[in-house]
Motif scaffolding. Structure first.
Motif, PDB file in Angstrom:
ATOM      1  N   PRO A   1      10.195 -17.388 -19.402  1.00 51.71           N
ATOM      2  CA  PRO A   1       9.684 -18.735 -19.142  1.00 51.71           C
ATOM      3  C   PRO A   1       9.977 -19.715 -20.269  1.00 51.71           C
ATOM      4  O   PRO A   1       9.970 -20.930 -20.052  1.00 51.71           O
ATOM      5  CB  PRO A   1       8.170 -18.509 -18.989  1.00 51.71           C
ATOM      6  CG  PRO A   1       8.049 -17.096 -18.522  1.00 51.71           C
ATOM      7  CD  PRO A   1       9.150 -16.357 -19.237  1.00 51.71           C
TER       8      PRO A   1
ATOM      9  N   LEU B   1      11.783 -13.810 -15.306  1.00 52.54           N
ATOM     10  CA  LEU B   1      12.585 -14.173 -14.147  1.00 52.54           C
ATOM     11  C   LEU B   1      13.846 -13.330 -14.099  1.00 52.54           C
ATOM     12  O   LEU B   1      14.450 -13.029 -15.137  1.00 52.54           O
ATOM     13  CB  LEU B   1      12.988 -15.651 -14.195  1.00 52.54           C
ATOM     14  CG  LEU B   1      11.925 -16.708 -13.871  1.00 52.54           C
ATOM     15  CD1 LEU B   1      10.859 -16.770 -14.958  1.00 52.54           C
ATOM     16  CD2 LEU B   1      12.579 -18.076 -13.722  1.00 52.54           C
TER      17      LEU B   1
ATOM     18  N   THR C   1      14.603 -19.974  -4.793  1.00 53.47           N
ATOM     19  CA  THR C   1      13.311 -20.513  -5.215  1.00 53.47           C
ATOM     20  C   THR C   1      12.282 -19.398  -5.102  1.00 53.47           C
ATOM     21  O   THR C   1      12.397 -18.516  -4.242  1.00 53.47           O
ATOM     22  CB  THR C   1      12.896 -21.741  -4.385  1.00 53.47           C
ATOM     23  OG1 THR C   1      11.643 -22.240  -4.851  1.00 53.47           O
ATOM     24  CG2 THR C   1      12.763 -21.417  -2.901  1.00 53.47           C
TER      25      THR C   1
ATOM     26  N   VAL D   1      17.962 -24.055 -13.756  1.00 55.66           N
ATOM     27  CA  VAL D   1      16.718 -23.508 -13.230  1.00 55.66           C
ATOM     28  C   VAL D   1      15.628 -24.531 -13.509  1.00 55.66           C
ATOM     29  O   VAL D   1      15.414 -24.921 -14.661  1.00 55.66           O
ATOM     30  CB  VAL D   1      16.362 -22.153 -13.868  1.00 55.66           C
ATOM     31  CG1 VAL D   1      15.042 -21.627 -13.290  1.00 55.66           C
ATOM     32  CG2 VAL D   1      17.478 -21.138 -13.642  1.00 55.66           C
TER      33      VAL D   1
ATOM     34  N   TYR E   1       9.742 -22.111  -9.041  1.00 56.14           N
ATOM     35  CA  TYR E   1      11.057 -22.137  -9.678  1.00 56.14           C
ATOM     36  C   TYR E   1      12.117 -22.471  -8.627  1.00 56.14           C
ATOM     37  O   TYR E   1      12.065 -21.982  -7.492  1.00 56.14           O
ATOM     38  CB  TYR E   1      11.369 -20.793 -10.326  1.00 56.14           C
ATOM     39  CG  TYR E   1      10.513 -20.505 -11.543  1.00 56.14           C
ATOM     40  CD1 TYR E   1      10.784 -21.119 -12.761  1.00 56.14           C
ATOM     41  CD2 TYR E   1       9.423 -19.638 -11.458  1.00 56.14           C
ATOM     42  CE1 TYR E   1       9.992 -20.860 -13.874  1.00 56.14           C
ATOM     43  CE2 TYR E   1       8.629 -19.375 -12.565  1.00 56.14           C
ATOM     44  CZ  TYR E   1       8.918 -19.993 -13.769  1.00 56.14           C
ATOM     45  OH  TYR E   1       8.126 -19.750 -14.871  1.00 56.14           O
TER      46      TYR E   1
ATOM     47  N   ALA F   1      11.485 -26.011 -12.699  1.00 55.48           N
ATOM     48  CA  ALA F   1      10.123 -25.579 -12.376  1.00 55.48           C
ATOM     49  C   ALA F   1       9.346 -26.793 -11.898  1.00 55.48           C
ATOM     50  O   ALA F   1       9.250 -27.797 -12.624  1.00 55.48           O
ATOM     51  CB  ALA F   1       9.442 -24.946 -13.581  1.00 55.48           C
TER      52      ALA F   1
END
Length: 464
Positions: A395, A378, A320, A342, A328, A344
Motif C-alpha cells: 500500500p 496487492l 479493480t 494503480v 483499487y 485508489a
C-alpha cells in the motif's frame, strides 16, 4: 469429476521422480511451505525471528509443479504450487475445460466439515462460437465465452470438482466477487450478434450456475472488472477502452442487483484526464449520472454520456478490487511512462489517488488484473508481452516481482492436451485471488494454454 485418489497417487509418483532430480521444494509435499508459513508467522508474532521483515520474498528460482513435475513457474525459495484445470481437461460435468482462462475469484465454503474447501469462479475470454454450458445457463447460442466453477480442497491440495456455470457470452475478461458469494463476470465488448446485444455484466453463484440474465442497469460497455464495497453494496466497474470511465452502480437493493439502480461515472476536481498522473497525484471526486446505461446501437455510449458531463478519463481501465477500505483501480497504459497506473478511490474521503505509476516497462509492464491479500498487500497481474510476472505491491508503493511465467511444456504433454505449441512463457497472468479464509493459497491463471495454479508458502515473510 476427477478421481481424488488417482490424482494424489499421480502427484506422489511425480514427486518421487522429481526427488531424484534434486527437487528440494517439491519433495516437501503440499504442506511443506504451509509449515514454513506458520512458523514464520509465529516467529513474527512472538519476536523470535532474527530476520527483518521485508517487502519482497527474495530471488525467483525455477520451481517444480507438483502435478506435472515441470518447472512451469519461478517463485521465491520456500513457495510451492500445483496446476489444475488445464484447457481440454475433462471436467466433472463431462465437458472439456474451455480455453482462455482470465479473471477469477475465490469463495469460502461455510458449511460444517467443508470449511477446508474453496470455491473458484473462473472466466473464459472467448468470442463467437459454440457455447459450453447447458441451455439454461446460456445467453446467446452464437457465443462461446463464459465461466466455469471449481472446488479446491485446501487440506489435500487438489481439485475435487469443476463444471460449466455460464456461456453464450463474449470476451469474459474479468469481473469481481460480491459479499453474497457470487461472481460478477464482465463482457469486454459491445458487439451485437444478430440483434443480441453484448457488453453486459452477468451474476454467477459460486455454488451453482448462472441464470444467464444480463444486468442491464450496470451499463453496456467494454467491461473489465468490478469491485463491490461490502459496507454499502455499491459496485465499481472499470472499462477497457482508450478513453474510459470508472463507473459505480448504486443498486436499489444490494442483495438483488437485477432490481435496478443508478449508474454513475467518476468526476474529478480540476482535471478530466488521469493519463499523465504520477505516483501521489490526487483529486477530490464526485459522480455524474449516466442516463441511458443500456444504450442501443447508434445512441451515445456510456462513455459519451459520462464525458459530456465531465467524467474523468482513465486510459484502459483494467483490474479493480476492494481492500484496505479503498477501491483499487488499474490503468494498463496510463502514467508518465505509459506503462500503467494503480489508483485508489477512498469512498470515505471521496478522493482518487495514484498510488503507483510504473516508471518503465522493466519495472511493471501493462498491469491488468489485481487482487488484495488478506494481509493487505496487492498482487498485480502483468500483460505486457515478453517475460510475464506477478508483482507484489505494498500500500506504500513498494513493488517487487513475486512469480515469473516459465511455462514450457514437453512435446508429449502438449500433444496429450491437444495444444499446438509448447512455449507459453509470454502468456499473460490473470485471475489472481487469495483463498479468503486464511489466505494460505494464491490462485492464478495463465491465459494460454489455459491453466490454473494454486501457490502456497511463507507469506508472512513479505508483504503479501
Amino acid at each position: 469429476m476427477s478421481d481424488p485418489t488417482a490424482s494424489s497417487l499421480h502427484r506422489r509418483s511425480v514427486l518421487k521422480g522429481a526427488a531424484g532430480a534434486g527437487a528440494t521444494l517439491a519433495v516437501l509435499g503440499p504442506f511443506g511451505a504451509l509449515g514454513s508459513a506458520t512458523a514464520s508467522a509465529e516467529a513474527s508474532a512472538t519476536g523470535r525471528s532474527n530476520r527483518a521483515r521485508r517487502s519482497d520474498y527474495g530471488e525467483l528460482l525455477p520451481a517444480r509443479d507438483q502435478t506435472t513435475g515441470l518447472e512451469l513457474l519461478k517463485l521465491p525459495r520456500g513457495f510451492e504450487y500445483l496446476s489444475f484445470g488445464w484447457t481440454n481437461d475433462l471436467m466433472a460435468d463431462g465437458r472439456p475445460t474451455p480455453s482462455t482462462h482470465d479473471g477469477m475469484a475465490a469463495f469460502e465454503v461455510d458449511r460444517p466439515g467443508q470449511k477446508h474447501l474453496v470455491r473458484l469462479v473462473r472466466n473464459h475470454e472467448r468470442g463467437n462460437g459454440t457455447p459450453f454450458a447447458d441451455p439454461g445457463a446460456t445467453y446467446d447460442p452464437t457465443a462461446s465465452g463464459g465461466t466455469t466453477n471449481l472446488v479446491f480442497d485446501a487440506r489435500r491440495a487438489e481439485l475435487v470438482e469443476d463444471y460449466a456455470s455460464l456461456s453464450g457470452t463474449v470476451r469474459n475478461g474479468a469481473g469481481g466477487p460480491t459479499p453474497r458469494g457470487t461472481w460478477l463476470t464482465c463482457e469486454e465488448t459491445t458487439q451485437v450478434n444478430g440483434g443480441t446485444r453484448h457488453g453486459y455484466v452477468f451474476e454467477v453463484p459460486a455454488d451453482g450456475v448462472s441464470d444467464a440474465r444480463p444486468l442491464t442497469g450496470m451499463g453496456r460497455f467494454s467491461h473489465e472488472a468490478t469491485a463491490t464495497d461490502p459496507r454499502t453494496g455499491i459496485v465499481y466497474e472499470t472499462e477497457d477502452a482508450g478513453s474510459s470511465a470508472l463507473y459505480r452502480y448504486v443498486p436499489v437493493d444490494r442483495h438483488d442487483l437485477a432490481a435496478g439502480g443508478v449508474l454513475e461515472a467518476l468526476r474529478l476536481e480540476g482535471t478530466a484526464d488521469t493519463r499523465g498522473w504520477g505516483t501521489g497525484d490526487t483529486a477530490a471526486a464526485d459522480w455524474v449520472v449516466v442516463d441511458r446505461p443500456d444504450w442501443a446501437p447508434g445512441e451515445p455510449s456510456c462513455w459519451d454520456q459520462a464525458s459530456a458531463k465531465g467524467a474523468a478519463r482513465i486510459v484502459r481501465g483494467e483490474g479493480t478490487w476492494y481492500g484496505n477500505d479503498v477501491i483499487y483501480v488499474v490503468s494498463t497504459s496510463g502514467g508518465p511512462a505509459g506503462q500503467g497506473q494503480v489508483f485508489a478511490y477512498d469512498p470515505g474521503a471521496s478522493t482518487f489517488t495514484c498510488v503507483y505509476a510504473s516508471p518503465s516497462g522493466d519495472v511493471l509492464n501493462a498491469p491488468d488484473n489485481i487482487t488484495v491479500s488478506p494481509r493487505g498487500g496487492l498482487v498485480v497481474c502483468e500483460d505486457g508481452g515478453g517475460s510475464e510476472y506477478l508483482h507484489g505491491l505494498t500500500p506504500d508503493g513498494d513493488i517487487f516481482r513475486f512469480a515469473e511465467n516459465n511455462a514450457v511444456l514437453t512435446p508429449e504433454l502438449a500433444a496429450a492436451k491437444g495444444y499446438s505449441g509448447t512455449d507459453f512463457r509470454s502468456s499473460e497472468w490473470a485471475g489472481a485471488t487469495f483463498e479468503p479464509r486464511k489466505g494460505e493459497w494464491l490462485f492464478a491463471n495463465l491465459q494460454s494454454p489455459g491453466v490454473t495454479f494454486a501457490i502456497t508458502g511463507p507469506w508472512a515473510r513479505g508483504a503479501l
